[in-house]
Design a protein around this motif. Structure first.
Motif, PDB file in Angstrom:
ATOM      1  N   GLU A  22      35.222  41.114  42.267  1.00  0.00           N
ATOM      2  CA  GLU A  22      35.223  40.127  41.189  1.00  0.00           C
ATOM      3  C   GLU A  22      35.817  40.728  39.908  1.00  0.00           C
ATOM      4  N   TYR A  23      35.483  41.974  39.622  1.00  0.00           N
ATOM      5  CA  TYR A  23      36.009  42.650  38.443  1.00  0.00           C
ATOM      6  C   TYR A  23      37.528  42.740  38.503  1.00  0.00           C
ATOM      7  N   TYR A  24      38.059  43.186  39.642  1.00  0.00           N
ATOM      8  CA  TYR A  24      39.514  43.351  39.769  1.00  0.00           C
ATOM      9  C   TYR A  24      40.242  42.022  39.771  1.00  0.00           C
ATOM     10  N   VAL A  25      39.677  41.022  40.432  1.00  0.00           N
ATOM     11  CA  VAL A  25      40.305  39.692  40.465  1.00  0.00           C
ATOM     12  C   VAL A  25      40.300  39.079  39.076  1.00  0.00           C
ATOM     13  N   HIS A  26      39.222  39.317  38.333  1.00  0.00           N
ATOM     14  CA  HIS A  26      39.140  38.772  36.977  1.00  0.00           C
ATOM     15  C   HIS A  26      40.263  39.340  36.096  1.00  0.00           C
ATOM     16  N   GLN A  27      40.628  40.585  36.302  1.00  0.00           N
ATOM     17  CA  GLN A  27      41.721  41.178  35.524  1.00  0.00           C
ATOM     18  C   GLN A  27      43.049  40.495  35.824  1.00  0.00           C
TER      19      GLN A  27
END
Length: 101
Positions: free
Chosen positions: A95-100
């Motif tokens: 989720e963190y990487y996709v949010h970026q």
């Protein structure tokens, strides 16, 4: 070109179009030269990722791109050997990487 007239002759229109085309070509050339100069400046300031990876490998450090990390997280999530806690952690990290992006 007489802009106050209600109608223009074909010669006036041709001349105006020629001027527009010439100025457009000049603008393109200037913007291309600017872009080329900016690209050279960026190349001077920054090194390619491949070169950085090689240098870090010499230091025994492996640098991964966000894409590589996301592929590993998806693999971990899809793995049947992963526990529920590992899958949840993988989803949070993903989720963190996709949010970026």
């Amino acid at each position: 070109v007489d802009v106050d007239a209600n109608s223009f002759t074909s010669e006036e229109l041709k001349k105006a179009l020629a001027k527009m085309k010439a100025s457009e070509k000049a603008e393109r050339k200037v913007s291309f030269l600017f872009l080329e100069r900016c690209t050279e400046e960026v190349r001077k300031k920054f090194r390619p990722i491949e070169q950085l990876k090689e240098e870090f490998e010499k230091l025994n450090m492996k640098i991964e791109t966000d894409y590589e990390i996301m592929v590993k997280l998806i693999s971990k999530f899809n793995s049947s050997a992963s526990t529920l806690d590992e899958k949840v952690a993988a989803l949070y990290d993903l989720e963190y990487y996709v949010h970026q992006v």
